[in-house]
Structure formats: structure tokens, C-alpha cells
Design an enzyme around this catalytic site. Structure first.
Site, PDB file in Angstrom:
ATOM      1  N   GLU A  50      -5.776  -7.978  -1.026  1.00 48.39           N
ATOM      2  CA  GLU A  50      -6.556  -7.877   0.320  1.00 48.39           C
ATOM      3  C   GLU A  50      -7.985  -7.610  -0.035  1.00 48.39           C
ATOM      4  O   GLU A  50      -8.201  -6.414  -0.754  1.00 48.39           O
ATOM      5  CB  GLU A  50      -5.852  -6.690   0.932  1.00 48.39           C
ATOM      6  CG  GLU A  50      -4.485  -6.920   1.704  1.00 48.39           C
ATOM      7  CD  GLU A  50      -4.096  -5.865   2.587  1.00 48.39           C
ATOM      8  OE1 GLU A  50      -4.742  -5.093   3.129  1.00 48.39           O
ATOM      9  OE2 GLU A  50      -2.898  -5.571   2.499  1.00 48.39           O
TER      10      GLU A  50
ATOM     11  N   GLU B 115       0.780  -1.429   0.059  1.00 49.88           N
ATOM     12  CA  GLU B 115       0.050   0.030   0.108  1.00 49.88           C
ATOM     13  C   GLU B 115       0.728   1.446   0.005  1.00 49.88           C
ATOM     14  O   GLU B 115       0.775   2.223   0.834  1.00 49.88           O
ATOM     15  CB  GLU B 115      -0.811  -0.058   1.255  1.00 49.88           C
ATOM     16  CG  GLU B 115      -2.028  -1.062   0.998  1.00 49.88           C
ATOM     17  CD  GLU B 115      -2.871  -1.150   2.471  1.00 49.88           C
ATOM     18  OE1 GLU B 115      -2.794  -0.657   3.254  1.00 49.88           O
ATOM     19  OE2 GLU B 115      -4.001  -1.796   2.015  1.00 49.88           O
TER      20      GLU B 115
HETATM   21  C1  BG6 Z   1      -4.377  -2.784   4.867  1.00 51.05           C
HETATM   22  C2  BG6 Z   1      -3.119  -3.237   5.405  1.00 51.05           C
HETATM   23  O1  BG6 Z   1      -4.368  -1.542   4.844  1.00 51.05           O
HETATM   24  O2  BG6 Z   1      -5.687  -3.214   5.834  1.00 51.05           O
HETATM   25  C3  BG6 Z   1      -3.160  -4.370   6.554  1.00 51.05           C
HETATM   26  O3  BG6 Z   1      -2.244  -3.978   4.450  1.00 51.05           O
HETATM   27  C4  BG6 Z   1      -4.297  -4.010   7.350  1.00 51.05           C
HETATM   28  O4  BG6 Z   1      -2.037  -4.614   7.208  1.00 51.05           O
HETATM   29  C5  BG6 Z   1      -5.609  -4.209   6.453  1.00 51.05           C
HETATM   30  O5  BG6 Z   1      -4.443  -4.907   8.642  1.00 51.05           O
HETATM   31  C6  BG6 Z   1      -6.869  -4.096   7.369  1.00 51.05           C
HETATM   32  O6  BG6 Z   1      -6.883  -2.895   7.968  1.00 51.05           O
HETATM   33  P1  BG6 Z   1      -7.169  -2.819   9.797  1.00 51.05           P
HETATM   34  O7  BG6 Z   1      -6.716  -1.524  10.283  1.00 51.05           O
HETATM   35  O8  BG6 Z   1      -8.662  -3.213   9.905  1.00 51.05           O
HETATM   36  O9  BG6 Z   1      -6.229  -4.034  10.168  1.00 51.05           O
END
Ligand code: BG6
Length: 466
Positions: free
Chosen positions: A365, A165
Site C-alpha cells: 500500500e 496492518e
Molecule cells: C490503510 C488501510 O490503513 O490505509 C486501508 O489498510 C486504508 O484500508 C488506507 O484505506 C488509506 O487510509 P484512508 O484513511 O485514507 O482510507
């Protein structure tokens, strides 16, 4: 006539982990402190000492991933395990050996490793000593780290993601780039500098990967939150366009086209914020080529710009103020954490990316964070997760089958529960429940949720049974 109705047979189904958020094993085997270890975390969160104890239980976890039928698994090599202080010339053999074993374990199960380089794991020493990616020194350390890591695993790993990211360095500079930035007028300048050095880090990593492993596939990665205009008022349209360029596209525009976009150069020149960019830097950016675009997608956002014609300038002057993830879109629901659930936004996002860059896309993701507890049957009936993921997979499929996008894989976020980016155990994403809470380590045992069996069917049917 040939019609596209299905995902390709070699579609990469699986999930993704950020190892600093899952491993624990705080200072074991020579690991150094990193920026995530030092992050204060949100109220009610915990520390990274044990996390989900994935460091010691990775074999059990990977066996569960194999049971679900994963074709690919994305994980990060924690930078501060390999270079505990970041600036040493030789890597920590124990750290390298650990990931050797993890990769072998994946390959044993026929799972393709997808490796992320730099995922909230910059050695804290680099953040303290050089202000992270606000300095060229850190770029040099990163380049050496990447070279040594790629050299070690080049015969086993095909897919590399240069920087998790990367576009969010301007939103969360201390976690994403290990850098502190001033407030006020100097902020745009400071962020522009970080932006340039993270760009160099990406491009140097891309060059190093191709030099050392010519057949490897290099992906640059962004977090993609499409921002919609709040209304059809022209200022909202223009404001959303600017914010999308500023947050979502500027890094990919530079990485894919090999040069900084004109809108960015002009923006920075007008604000006397252009960083020190050398001819050499420009050549590196020109030559650091990518093979695919990796992106995360969780939610969409809304931009409401000032409505007075001259006022739109204030949005350009202070974009951070307008990046309201919280501005409510009345047409979609939100998660407990206020993240707006928008599966159609994923189809839109894929189309935007594919039509702008014409490059294979890899969704690395996607998921929903929910506060959960085991029921009496030692499972979690997570129908909401099945719905969230299923709805997103359906829209991704439409982008492929109806809109013609080239998507090579889908990795959901967090196959097991582990700490959130704000260090909360409470915010769970997994198909597999990890038995601990923020303040009680319990036994850390793993339990399959309902979604475990659902995802297994999705993969076995190559996305036909959603
Ligand atoms: C992304 C990251 O921004 O979102 C992760 O690459 C992160 O590391 C994921 O865990 C989900 O966000 P959060 O804040 O719910 O953990």
C-alpha cells in the site's frame, strides 16, 4: 562484476484494494454485517451500502487493471461474506463462489492474486458477542475461517497476507480488531490482551496456510509509519526508539523471531499488564513462520518526548498520547488530510525493515488521498499523484539498487476510487475515477485519470520510466 541497477524482472507491480471499502452489495448473497459496515465514519462521510459497486463491476475493473499491465493485485476476502456471523461451522457457498470468480478473472488476465485475510471486515456478531480479538473465541473462529478459505483457493492463490496492518490494532482497536477498550489505567492491559490474540490469529493463520498449501507464500503485514525524533535531544531519540518499537516493530519482532521481544515482556510485566499466555500459545507463535514482510507506507511521523530525564517515563506510560501523526515535520509537505509526504522516509523504512529482519519485503500500500472531480474532458489531471507515486518508487528503487534491500513488489493503494477507512468517497486514491460523491451516487461509471497512463508506462518499463 554484477551490479544491481534495476528492479528484478519478476517484480510484482500492481495495486491493492480493501473489499469492504469498495464492494457495496451490503447484505447481498448472504453477507453478514461487519465492523466496517457499523463504523460511524468521519463527518461528511457516507455508508457502505453501494461504495464503488465493485461487487457487481469487478470484471470491468479488473479489465482496466489488466490494461495498465498489473502483474499482481491485492484484495481482501470479506470475512462476513464467508462467515456472516463469524461463528458458524460451515461457510456461505455464495460468498466463496463470488471470490472464486474474481480470482479466475484475475488469472484469466495473467494477474497474480494476493489475498488479504481480515481487513476491517470482522463479522459484527463476533465484535458484539465476544468483543472481537479481545477473546480467544474469535481467534478460533478466525482460524476456521482461514482454513476454509485457503482450502477453497489453494490451487489458485500463492500469496497470502494474514492480517491487514496488524500493528494498528492498538491504535484503532474497534475497526482493526473488533474490540472496545477501556480508557485510563486499564487500557494498556486491554491492548496487551488484544495484541496477544491478534498475534495468535496471525500465527495460527500462517500455520494453517502452510499446512493446507505448503507451497504458498505467507506474509505478515504492518502499517509502517517511521517516527523520527523531533530533535537530537537524547530523550527524543529514546522516545522515538520506544514508539517505533511499540507501534512498528513489536508484531514483526514476534512473528519473525517466533517469540515476543524482551522489551515488550519487560514493559508489560512492569505494568502488571502481561496477558494470559499459555505454553501452547508460545509454540504456535514459535512455529507460525512467514515468507515475506508486507507493509503499507504513506507517511512519516515525529516524536517529541518530555525533556526532563525522569519525565521520559510518562511517554512509556502513555504512548498513545505521543503518537502524534499530526506533529509537523518542517522539512516535508503534507496532503490535504495532513499526512506528511516523505518519499525518502520510504527508503529509510525499507532499510530499517530489511536490515532488522533480512526477509523479502512487499510494499502492498502506498498512495495519496486527494479530493478530486472530473474536468470537462471527463478525466482528472492528477499530476500530484504522479509526483507522489513517482517520488516514492524512485526511493524504493534506491533502497534496492544502492542499499541492497530485497523488495519483491509494489502495490499502490486503491486502483479505483473507493471509500476511505473513515468511509469518505471524497478522499480518492485511484488511477480510475469512480463517478459518485459522498451524497450523490450519480452513475458510478469509471473514467481513466492521467495517472492511469503514467502507471501503465511505469509497469511496462519495469520501473525505468517513472
Ligand atoms: C490503510 C488501510 O490503513 O490505509 C486501508 O489498510 C486504508 O484500508 C488506507 O484505506 C488509506 O487510509 P484512508 O484513511 O485514507 O482510507
Amino acid at each position: 562484476m554484477h551490479t544491481i541497477k534495476r528492479f528484478p524482472d519478476n517484480f510484482l507491480w500492481g495495486a491493492a484494494t480493501s473489499n469492504v471499502q469498495a464492494e457495496g452489495a451490503y447484505l447481498e448473497d448472504g453477507k453478514g454485517l461487519n465492523v466496517y459496515d457499523m463504523l460511524p465514519g468521519v463527518p461528511g462521510s457516507t455508508d457502505s451500502y453501494i461504495a464503488s459497486d465493485h461487487y457487481h463491476r469487478y470484471k470491468e475493473d479488473i479489465a482496466l487493471f489488466a490494461e495498465m499491465g498489473f502483474k499482481a493485485y491485492r484484495f481482501s476476502i470479506v470475512w462476513s461474506r464467508i462467515h456472516p456471523n463469524g461463528d458458524e461451522s460451515q461457510p456461505n457457498e455464495k460468498g466463496l463462489g463470488y471470490y472464486d470468480d474474481m480470482i479466475d478473472e484475475l488469472l484469466k488476465h495473467g494477474i497474480e492474486p494476493v489475498i488479504s485475510l481480515v481487513h476491517f471486515d470482522m463479522p459484527y456478531n463476533l465484535a458484539k458477542k465476544y468483543n472481537g480479538f479481545a477473546s480467544r473465541k474469535t481467534v478460533d473462529c478466525y482460524e476456521r475461517h482461514v482454513e476454509q478459505v485457503v482450502e477453497r483457493y489453494k490451487s489458485k492463490v500463492k500469496y497470502w497476507i494474514t492480517y491487514n496492518e496488524i500493528n494498528t490494532a492498538i491504535l484503532h482497536p474497534s475497526l482493526v480488531a473488533g474490540a472496545q477498550v477501556p480508557n485510563g489505567k486499564e487500557q494498556i492491559k486491554a491492548l496487551a490482551k488484544i495484541n496477544h490474540y491478534t498475534q495468535l490469529a496471525h500465527s495460527k493463520a500462517a500455520l494453517a496456510i502452510k499446512r493446507i498449501a505448503p507451497n504458498a507464500k505467507v506474509g505478515g503485514m504492518i502499517a509502517y509509519t517511521p517516527f523520527y525524533p523531533a530533535t537530537c535531544h537524547p530523550n527524543d531519540i529514546l522516545g522515538a526508539q520506544f514508539i517505533n518499537n511499540y507501534v512498528n516493530f513489536q508484531k514483526l519482532d514476534a512473528s519473525v523471531n517466533g517469540k515476543y521481544p524482551e522489551y515488550l515482556n519487560t514493559y508489560l510485566i512492569n505494568r502488571d499488564a502481561l496477558p494470559d499466555i499459555t505454553e501452547d500459545d508460545l509454540n504456535i507463535i514459535k512455529n507460525g513462520k512467514m515468507d515475506f514482510i508486507a507493509f503499507s507506507y504513506y507517511q512519516s511521523g515525529v516524536i517529541s518526548a518530555p525533556k526532563d530525564e525522569d519525565d521520559i517515563k510518562s511517554l512509556y506510560d502513555d504512548p498513545q498520547k505521543y503518537i502524534h501523526y499530526g506533529l509537523k515535520n518542517q522539512f516535508v509537505k503534507s496532503t490535504e488530510w495532513g499526512w506528511q509526504i516523505d518519499p525518502i522516509g520510504l527508503r529509510y523504512a525499507i532499510n530499517e525493515l530489511y536490515q532488522r529482519y533480512h526477509m523479502p519485503l512487499f510494499l502492498v500500500e502506498n498512495g495519496i488521498g486527494v479530493s478530486e472531480e472530473l474536468n470537462g474532458n471527463m478525466t482528472v489531471e492528477d499530476d500530484y499523484r504522479i509526483k507522489y507515486l513517482g517520488d516514492h518508487i524512485k526511493q524504493m528503487k534506491l533502497a534496492v539498487t544502492e542499499d541492497g534491500a530485497d523488495v519483491i513488489g509494489y502495490l499502490s493503494w486503491g486502483p479505483i476510487d473507493f471509500l476511505s477507512s473513515g468511509k469518505q468517497m471524497k478522499k480518492r486514491y485511484g488511477y480510475i475515477f469512480v463517478n459518485r460523491t459522498d451524497d450523490d451516487l450519480r452513475d458510478l461509471n469509471r473514467y481513466k485519470k492521467k495517472s492511469f497512463y503514467w502507471y501503465k508506462k511505469v509497469i511496462a518499463s519495469n520501473g525505468e520510466r517513472i
